[in-house]
Design a protein around this motif. Sequence first.
Motif: not given
Length: 121
Positions: A4-13
């Motif tokens: 099961k997916r427990i984390i979805l996090e996004m970022g930019t650089g």
Amino acid sequence: MTEKRIILEMGTGNDLYGQDYTKAARRAVQDALHHSSITLFAKLGIDHTEMRVEVTIGVQEPDKVDCDLVAADLPRGRATVRAVFGGLDVDDHADGSKHVVASAAIEAWLPDQSGRYRLRS
């Protein structure tokens, strides 16, 4: 085993002057990681090596990202990184260069924990 997916996090650089897609990708991953604080592992007694991590990097030139170097930046879990078309290149017509903007999505998966824990009343 089911996961099961427990984390979805996004970022930019970005890399504003070097036109380095890997540098922009690494900064995007660091941005995403700095948005997370995961106490789940310690609280539930789960070894972080059980976590599988998938990172997707979006840039205009995916073949210029060193995915192994990006994966080495991840502090936990078993990581895979892939680069896809996305992100943004901003042309600087005055000096003939471009500014590279990368986006990152980090997904963390754990084996299904249902049935392992019970709530007490």
